[in-house]
Design a protein around this motif. Structure first.
Motif, PDB file in Angstrom:
ATOM      1  N   ASP A 134       0.825  -1.213   0.000  1.00  0.00           N
ATOM      2  CA  ASP A 134       0.000   0.000   0.000  1.00  0.00           C
ATOM      3  C   ASP A 134       0.858   1.263   0.000  1.00  0.00           C
ATOM      4  OD1 ASP A 134      -2.549   1.305   0.088  1.00  0.00           O
ATOM      5  OD2 ASP A 134      -2.215   1.706   2.220  1.00  0.00           O
ATOM      6  N   ALA A 135       2.008   1.195   0.627  1.00  0.00           N
ATOM      7  CA  ALA A 135       2.858   2.377   0.784  1.00  0.00           C
ATOM      8  C   ALA A 135       3.756   2.660  -0.414  1.00  0.00           C
ATOM      9  CB  ALA A 135       3.722   2.229   2.030  1.00  0.00           C
ATOM     10  N   SER A 136       4.053   1.652  -1.230  1.00  0.00           N
ATOM     11  CA  SER A 136       5.036   1.858  -2.296  1.00  0.00           C
ATOM     12  C   SER A 136       4.618   1.181  -3.594  1.00  0.00           C
ATOM     13  CB  SER A 136       6.391   1.299  -1.863  1.00  0.00           C
ATOM     14  OG  SER A 136       7.300   1.327  -2.942  1.00  0.00           O
ATOM     15  N   PRO A 137       4.692   1.903  -4.714  1.00  0.00           N
ATOM     16  CA  PRO A 137       4.368   1.286  -6.002  1.00  0.00           C
ATOM     17  C   PRO A 137       5.422   0.277  -6.455  1.00  0.00           C
ATOM     18  CG  PRO A 137       5.044   3.551  -6.332  1.00  0.00           C
ATOM     19  CD  PRO A 137       4.985   3.324  -4.847  1.00  0.00           C
ATOM     20  N   GLN A 138       6.590   0.248  -5.832  1.00  0.00           N
ATOM     21  CA  GLN A 138       7.635  -0.704  -6.183  1.00  0.00           C
ATOM     22  C   GLN A 138       7.579  -1.966  -5.328  1.00  0.00           C
ATOM     23  OE1 GLN A 138       8.691   2.654  -5.569  1.00  0.00           O
ATOM     24  NE2 GLN A 138       8.448   3.070  -7.732  1.00  0.00           N
TER      25      GLN A 138
END
Length: 86
Positions: A75-79
């Motif tokens: 949820d926090a990072s697109p990677q």
């Protein structure tokens, strides 16, 4: 207004592909799995080994405390990608 030719479309597509490939190579993916002793950790390690033999972006395996932490990381990072057992 100028009409888009096939040559223009090919140039545009090629430059878009080159830009997305450069972005993918610049941003290594992070694969969140559970900790030692979990079935998810060997799965993540195998995926990282397989992807390292291809042109895919690098995949860094990250251990975690489990599914909830993995969901938060995704949820926090697109990677970030992660394994989750619901």
């Amino acid at each position: 207004m100028r009409r888009l030719t096939r040559r223009d479309a090919l140039i545009l597509a090629g430059s878009s592909l080159a830009a997305s490939t450069a972005r993918a190579q610049a941003l290594p993916l992070q694969f969140y799995s559970a900790g030692q002793g979990s079935a998810f950790l060997p799965y993540a390690e195998a995926m990282a080994r397989f992807l390292s033999s291809t042109d895919a972006p690098a995949l860094a395996v990250k251990t975690s405390s489990g599914s909830l932490e993995n969901l938060r990381a995704v949820d926090a990072s697109p990677q970030a990608i992660g394994t989750v057992f619901l």
